[in-house]
Design a protein around this motif. Structure first.
Motif, short mmCIF file in Angstrom:
data_model
loop_
_atom_site.label_atom_id
_atom_site.label_comp_id
_atom_site.label_asym_id
_atom_site.label_seq_id
_atom_site.Cartn_x
_atom_site.Cartn_y
_atom_site.Cartn_z
N PHE A 92 -6.24 -3.83 0.38
CA PHE A 92 -7.49 -4.55 0.64
C PHE A 92 -8.70 -3.62 0.69
CE2 PHE A 92 -5.83 -8.67 2.85
CZ PHE A 92 -5.37 -9.12 1.62
N PHE A 93 -8.57 -2.39 0.18
CA PHE A 93 -9.69 -1.46 0.21
C PHE A 93 -10.02 -1.04 -1.21
CE2 PHE A 93 -11.72 2.73 1.02
CZ PHE A 93 -12.71 2.31 1.88
N THR A 136 -5.54 4.94 3.51
CA THR A 136 -6.54 4.98 2.45
C THR A 136 -6.68 6.38 1.86
OG1 THR A 136 -8.32 5.44 4.01
CG2 THR A 136 -7.86 3.12 3.52
N CYS A 189 0.39 -0.66 -4.87
CA CYS A 189 -1.06 -0.49 -4.72
C CYS A 189 -1.37 0.89 -4.19
CB CYS A 189 -1.62 -1.53 -3.74
SG CYS A 189 -1.18 -3.24 -4.11
N GLY A 196 0.82 -1.20 0.00
CA GLY A 196 0.00 0.00 0.00
C GLY A 196 0.86 1.25 0.00
N VAL A 240 0.84 -8.75 2.56
CA VAL A 240 0.19 -7.47 2.26
C VAL A 240 0.68 -6.42 3.25
CG1 VAL A 240 -2.00 -6.24 2.10
CG2 VAL A 240 -1.83 -8.61 1.30
N SER A 300 4.43 3.84 4.61
CA SER A 300 4.95 3.27 5.86
C SER A 300 6.44 2.97 5.70
CB SER A 300 4.20 1.99 6.21
OG SER A 300 4.51 0.95 5.29
N PRO A 322 -0.16 -2.81 4.66
CA PRO A 322 -1.25 -1.83 4.67
C PRO A 322 -0.79 -0.43 4.25
CG PRO A 322 -1.19 -3.09 6.72
CD PRO A 322 0.08 -3.38 5.99
N GLY A 323 -1.73 0.35 3.76
CA GLY A 323 -1.44 1.73 3.40
C GLY A 323 -2.54 2.65 3.88
N ASP A 370 -4.79 1.45 0.13
CA ASP A 370 -4.58 0.20 0.86
C ASP A 370 -4.95 -0.97 -0.05
OD1 ASP A 370 -4.37 -1.17 3.74
OD2 ASP A 370 -6.03 -2.07 2.65
#
Length: 243
Positions: A113-114, A138, A108, A12, A133, A22, A135-136, A111
């Motif tokens: 998964f969003f 959103t 990506c 992400g 995965v 991140s 996360p990032g 995120d």
């Protein structure tokens, strides 16, 4: 799975600003040789653009070009058929890299998964290669921070909807929630305006374009004339319980 297989990372990138990645995402993007990303045919790709100056000099890039975007309606069976073949092909290309013992980072936006394209690869990759995965932040979080106002208070209910929904469904969702995020606006702005007005919430609605990117713009819906099709989010802030 072979212990010599490479790992596939869905990373992400956040809403668009490089310094909102991140620490883990930053490290993977800089250190991994194989870099994959989605893009529209003939375009450089927004995800790649975010990290363009971070890639290794010997980076091997895999551009995954969508066969269709808005040319075919989402409810047309041809859309799912073509996209299914596309995601299967992308999966095969990523697996070939992993089976050669190399890691690969899939860039990506936001995120993974969003509402992201990587989800369609993730479901196909599971059980065939190690997948991780990262996360990032959103895009909607970037958008509400751009307004410089808290978004949800106390017991506020947050609803996230797509402007692609039928107009009567949009009206119901807008009317029945405290805080609201509307994504995928694009050509649906006129319909969304009508729905917000019918729900009686025009004066509370904001449009944020290119949140956390160059060209960021925050405008009240009542004052907005047109928006950038892809990078626009509508917000209605919650006004709930607070001390």
């Amino acid at each position: 799975m072979s212990s010599t297989m490479g790992r596939i990372y869905g990373v992400g990138l956040g809403p668009g600003a490089q310094d909102l990645l991140s620490v883990r995402a930053d490290r993977l993007v800089r250190d991994t040789r194989h870099i994959a990303y989605f893009r529209k045919a003939g375009r450089p790709g927004q995800a790649r653009g975010i990290v363009a100056d971070m890639l290794r000099n010997d980076a091997v890039e895999l551009a995954m070009e969508y066969p269709v975007t808005t040319e075919i309606p989402l409810d047309d069976p041809r859309y799912n058929a073509r996209m299914s073949v596309f995601y299967a092909d992308c999966t095969d290309r990523l697996l070939a890299i992993a089976r050669a013992g190399e890691d690969v980072v899939v860039l990506c936006e936001g995120d993974p998964f969003f509402y992201g394209s990587f989800m369609h690869l993730h479901s196909r990759l599971l059980g065939h290669a190690p997948v991780e995965v990262v996360p990032g932040i959103t895009g909607m979080a970037g958008a509400w921070h751009a307004t410089d106002m808290p978004f949800t208070w106390g017991d506020d209910v947050l609803t996230v909807v797509m402007a692609t929904l039928p107009e009567e469904e949009l009206v119901r969702r807008i009317r029945d929630t405290d805080a609201l995020v509307v994504m995928k606006i694009g050509r649906h702005l006129a319909k969304l305006r009508r729905a917000v007005m019918a729900a009686g919430r025009t004066n509370a609605a904001w449009l944020v374009e290119h949140a956390a990117m160059p060209g960021q713009r925050v405008t009240r819906l009542a004052q907005a004339d047109q928006v950038t099709p892809y990078f626009s989010i509508l917000l209605i802030h919650g006004q709930g319980r607070r001390p």
